[in-house]
Structures are given as structure tokens and as C-alpha cells.
Scaffold this active site. Structure first.
Site, PDB file in Angstrom:
ATOM      1  N   LYS A 194     -10.629  -4.524  -4.370  1.00 50.12           N
ATOM      2  CA  LYS A 194     -11.979  -3.442  -4.447  1.00 50.12           C
ATOM      3  C   LYS A 194     -11.451  -2.157  -4.956  1.00 50.12           C
ATOM      4  CE  LYS A 194     -13.423  -3.785  -0.057  1.00 50.12           C
ATOM      5  NZ  LYS A 194     -12.288  -3.733   0.956  1.00 50.12           N
ATOM      6  N   LYS A 197       0.856  -1.233   0.201  1.00 50.73           N
ATOM      7  CA  LYS A 197      -0.035  -0.002  -0.027  1.00 50.73           C
ATOM      8  C   LYS A 197       0.914   1.283  -0.056  1.00 50.73           C
ATOM      9  CE  LYS A 197      -4.374  -1.766   0.986  1.00 50.73           C
ATOM     10  NZ  LYS A 197      -5.617  -1.842   1.663  1.00 50.73           N
ATOM     11  N   LYS A 209      -4.042 -10.066  -7.204  1.00 50.19           N
ATOM     12  CA  LYS A 209      -5.223 -10.121  -6.615  1.00 50.19           C
ATOM     13  C   LYS A 209      -6.335  -9.305  -7.053  1.00 50.19           C
ATOM     14  CE  LYS A 209      -6.441  -9.186  -1.800  1.00 50.19           C
ATOM     15  NZ  LYS A 209      -7.063  -7.780  -1.624  1.00 50.19           N
TER      16      LYS A 209
HETATM   17  P1  ATP Z   1      -8.280  -2.929  -0.005  1.00 52.10           P
HETATM   18  O1  ATP Z   1      -8.142  -2.764  -1.472  1.00 52.10           O
HETATM   19  O2  ATP Z   1      -9.154  -2.239   0.673  1.00 52.10           O
HETATM   20  O3  ATP Z   1      -7.132  -3.638   0.665  1.00 52.10           O
HETATM   21  P2  ATP Z   1      -9.577  -5.850  -0.021  1.00 52.10           P
HETATM   22  O4  ATP Z   1     -10.822  -6.316  -0.584  1.00 52.10           O
HETATM   23  O5  ATP Z   1      -8.208  -6.476  -0.106  1.00 52.10           O
HETATM   24  O6  ATP Z   1      -9.591  -4.253  -0.259  1.00 52.10           O
HETATM   25  P3  ATP Z   1     -11.056  -6.113   2.474  1.00 52.10           P
HETATM   26  O7  ATP Z   1     -12.275  -5.718   2.026  1.00 52.10           O
HETATM   27  O8  ATP Z   1     -10.739  -5.404   3.704  1.00 52.10           O
HETATM   28  O9  ATP Z   1      -9.842  -5.861   1.819  1.00 52.10           O
HETATM   29  O10 ATP Z   1     -10.955  -7.565   2.698  1.00 52.10           O
HETATM   30  C1  ATP Z   1     -12.329  -8.441   3.115  1.00 52.10           C
HETATM   31  C2  ATP Z   1     -11.870  -9.889   3.057  1.00 52.10           C
HETATM   32  O11 ATP Z   1     -11.991 -10.231   1.908  1.00 52.10           O
HETATM   33  C3  ATP Z   1     -10.578 -10.314   3.684  1.00 52.10           C
HETATM   34  O12 ATP Z   1     -10.800 -11.316   4.232  1.00 52.10           O
HETATM   35  C4  ATP Z   1      -9.800 -10.490   2.335  1.00 52.10           C
HETATM   36  O13 ATP Z   1      -8.628 -11.637   2.778  1.00 52.10           O
HETATM   37  C5  ATP Z   1     -11.020 -10.957   1.329  1.00 52.10           C
HETATM   38  N1  ATP Z   1     -10.416 -10.807   0.153  1.00 52.10           N
HETATM   39  C6  ATP Z   1     -10.140  -9.750  -0.538  1.00 52.10           C
HETATM   40  N2  ATP Z   1      -9.658  -9.676  -1.646  1.00 52.10           N
HETATM   41  C7  ATP Z   1      -9.802 -11.037  -2.030  1.00 52.10           C
HETATM   42  C8  ATP Z   1      -9.377 -11.866  -3.338  1.00 52.10           C
HETATM   43  N3  ATP Z   1      -9.209 -11.320  -4.459  1.00 52.10           N
HETATM   44  N4  ATP Z   1      -9.593 -13.083  -3.086  1.00 52.10           N
HETATM   45  C9  ATP Z   1     -10.102 -13.667  -1.793  1.00 52.10           C
HETATM   46  N5  ATP Z   1     -10.476 -13.268  -0.616  1.00 52.10           N
HETATM   47  C10 ATP Z   1     -10.131 -11.866  -1.056  1.00 52.10           C
END
Ligand code: ATP
Ligand code: LTN
Length: 342
Positions: free
Chosen positions: A209, A124, A206
């Protein structure tokens, strides 16, 4: 503290679970497969806490109006995805002040060196070079506070969060060693398939969002036509055979999404598509994704229009969460020697 000796932390005979997602962008298919869908499967067997992780989301800049609307939207999406607010405690992290309070204490018990090793911080910092703030650096300590407040035995997350759970375990073990049994030491709970859904156009990273390229990401609230379009344009390769191999990361990702949603083994999916083109897999996968998520979009439309209901649920659930969290915080205050309030 060994898990077997934790019976005093059970609620109605059940172990505790907590997880959450940060409203820093809209919920994705990755969030659904890696996390939210697992949450729904756990609600009968465990005492579950699920948060809209708003305190964490401000480690990157958020527009206040968008943050407020998105946070409520997340809450409604959790309910729409099947989390029952009578069985689970579903709340906003900022509604329970104990999270910030315990985070401060744990900050004082977390070595600087441990935080410098966190890969999410490094990633980040590269992504937001103009806003490498102290909160981004101590983010995993707040996450540890989230988990330890609820005496959690298990934490269902995607693969990317494993390192943060390991840090939480280290913090808990160190504190328990110094002050005697205080925290339950949690375990990560990561799905075998779907723990890391990859970006559709760039399957080496990955699905995220906050990805600036929206074609990389299927959002849970995307309309079926948009879902179809994004999946049809997913990057594959110039070959033609549908195989599950590291050499074909795009196809591998599509097969994993297919497997986790259909609950079919990868091998049998590969067999089903033998001799067929990538296009067939993409079209079938798009129908599967639409089918498995349509109930969420339908229920969401109904719920988001009923603000009175959402507000009453968030209030009642935050009170339930606070009751548990405040008890743990008092235990910690007592251990470290703070004078109790008169
Ligand atoms: P950010 O970009 O804000 O880091 P993020 O989607 O990675 O977004 P969170 O929304 O906080 O972060 O994640 C919520 C949950 O979804 C966590 O348990 C994370 O491990 C899971 N998650 C996020 N992205 C993925 C993905 N691409 N595949 C599987 N699990 C995911
Ligand atoms: N850091 C997590 C979100 C999160 C979380 C938690 C997950 C914050 N607190 C506690 C599980 C338990 C992420 O996925 N980005």
C-alpha cells in the site's frame, strides 16, 4: 499450552481471532485477498477482533491530518467489506491502552537477537534509511501484544506476517514457561492461494500500500476504470501462452488473483484461457475484480457520510475490546509481581 486445554479462553464456546491493517497507505487488493476477505469468512465461527493498526503505522512518518482521515476511512472500509460490528469487535488500536502497556512488558522478555532476524525490519530499514527508529525495530513486539491480549488461537494474515506470528509464539511460550500458563499460543492462518499478491508492474515483489508507483497497486476504492487500466497495463512477458509457472511471474500473479476471487482452481482457469492472449485474461480479470469489490465501494460511500454512526460503533467496540484486553493485562501484571492498584 496445548490448544485443547484452552477451553477457558473461549468466548461463547468460540475461539478468538485478531487481525488488523496499518493505515500507512490506502487499502489494496492484496490486503483484501490476503486478509480482509478471510476475516469476513471467519466472523460466524470465531470470536473476532479486527483493528485499524494506527500505533503500528507511525513507525514510518505519517501526516497527522492524512492519518486521521485514513484511519476513519479504513474503519468504514472494514464495515463496507462486510464485517458486522455486532458480531465482530472492530476498533482502533490506539483506543485500547493495554496494547502499549503489554508491549512494554513483552519488550523486556524479547531477546534483541530475535528482533534482528525480522525480515520486515530489514526491508523497511532499506526503504526508510533516514528513519530507522526504535519503534520500527520493536514493531513485532507490539504485534505480539495485540495478539496475546485477546487470547487468540488463530491470526489470519498474509504470508509476509508469518515470521511475526512465529515470534509471538516464542514470546508466549517463553513467558508461560517462566510464569506458568498465561498466554494462549496462536497459530497463523494464511490463505492457500492469494497469501502474497504481487505488484502489477514488478511481480517479483509484493503489492504494497505504500508503493510509490501507484500502477503497481489496485486500491480497494479505485474506480472501475482505474482498476481496468492498472490491470491491463500489468507486466507479463513477451510470450503468448497463459501458463502457471515461476518463469512467468506476472501471469502467475494474475492467475492467482483470478483464482482467489473466483474460487476456481488455477488449472481450470488455465484451461479456460487456452489459445487466448494475455489481453483476454487481463480484461476478464479486471471485470472480476470490479465485480467482487463493487459492493465495498457502494457501501463505503454510504458509511463514510454517516460519521455519527461510525463514531458510535467505534466507541462501543473499543469498550468491548478494552474489557477483554484489560483482563489479560491484569493477569500479566499479577504474574510478574506488580502491586495491584488499591
Ligand atoms: P505496509 O506497506 O504498511 O507494510 P501492508 O499492506 O504490507 O502495508 P498491512 O496493511 O498492515 O501491511 O497488512 C494487512 C494485512 O494484509 C496483513 O495480514 C498482510 O499480511 C496482508 N497483506 C498485505 N499485503 C499483501 C499482499 N500483497 N498479498 C497478500 N496479503 C497481503
Ligand atoms: N503487522 C501487521 C499488522 C498487524 C497485525 C497485528 C496483524 C499489527 N498487529 C496483529 C495481525 C495481528 C501487518 O500486516 N503489517
Amino acid at each position: 499450552m496445548a490448544q485443547e486445554t484452552n477451553s477457558k479462553y473461549l468466548i461463547n464456546g468460540k475461539q478468538n481471532i485478531l487481525s488488523g491493517s496499518a493505515p500507512s497507505g490506502d487499502l489494496t487488493l492484496g490486503n483484501f485477498i490476503g486478509a480482509i476477505r478471510q476475516w469476513g469468512n471467519l466472523q460466524n465461527e470465531y470470536n473476532c477482533y479486527y483493528m485499524v493498526v494506527d500505533l503500528h503505522s507511525i513507525t514510518t512518518r505519517q501526516d497527522p491530518k492524512v492519518l486521521r482521515e485514513r484511519s476513519i476511512s479504513f474503519f468504514a472500509q472494514y464495515l463496507a467489506a462486510g464485517l458486522d460490528p455486532k458480531k465482530n469487535t472492530i476498533f482502533f488500536q490506539s483506543h485500547v491502552s493495554a496494547h502499549s502497556e503489554l508491549a512494554w512488558i513483552l519488550n523486556c522478555f524479547t531477546p534483541y537477537g530475535d528482533l534482528t532476524r525480522m525480515t520486515q525490519f530489514k526491508d523497511k530499514s532499506v526503504k526508510h534509511p533516514k528513519n530507522i527508529n526504535a519503534g520500527l525495530f520493536t514493531y513485532p513486539v507490539l504485534m505480539a501484544a495485540d495478539i496475546l491480549l485477546y487470547d487468540c488461537h488463530l491470526v489470519p494474515v498474509g504470508e509476509d506476517q508469518k515470521q511475526h506470528i512465529e515470534l509471538t509464539r516464542d514470546i508466549a511460550l517463553r513467558f508461560n514457561n517462566e510464569f506458568g500458563e498465561t498466554f494462549v499460543v496462536p497459530e497463523p492462518f494464511i490463505p492457500k492461494v492469494g497469501g502474497r499478491v504481487m505488484a502489477l508492474q514488478e511481480p517479483s515483489r509484493k503489492m504494497d500500500k505504500s508503493d510509490p508507483n501507484q500502477n503497481n497497486t489496485v486500491f480497494l476504492l479505485d474506480e472501475p476504470k482505474v482498476i481496468e487500466k492498472k490491470l491491463k497495463s500489468a507486466t507479463t512477458d513477451s510470450g503468448t501462452t497463459i501458463e502457471y509457472t515461476e518463469e512467468k511471474p506476472g501471469v502467475k500473479n494474475l492467475l492467482e488473483i483470478y483464482s482467489s476471487l473466483s474460487e476456481e482452481k488455477i488449472d481450470s482457469i488455465v484451461q479456460k484461457f487456452e489459445g487466448k492472449m494475455y489481453g483476454h485474461l487481463k480484461v476478464d480479470l479486471a471485470s472480476l475484480v470490479v465485480e467482487k469489490t463493487q459492493h465495498i465501494r457502494d457501501e463505503y460511500k454510504r458509511l463514510i457520510a454517516d460519521k455519527n454512526f461510525l463514531h458510535s460503533v467505534m466507541k462501543e467496540n473499543a469498550e468491548r475490546a478494552s474489557a477483554h484486553a484489560d483482563k489479560t493485562l491484569s493477569r500479566v501484571y499479577d504474574k510478574i509481581g506488580f502491586v495491584p492498584k488499591a
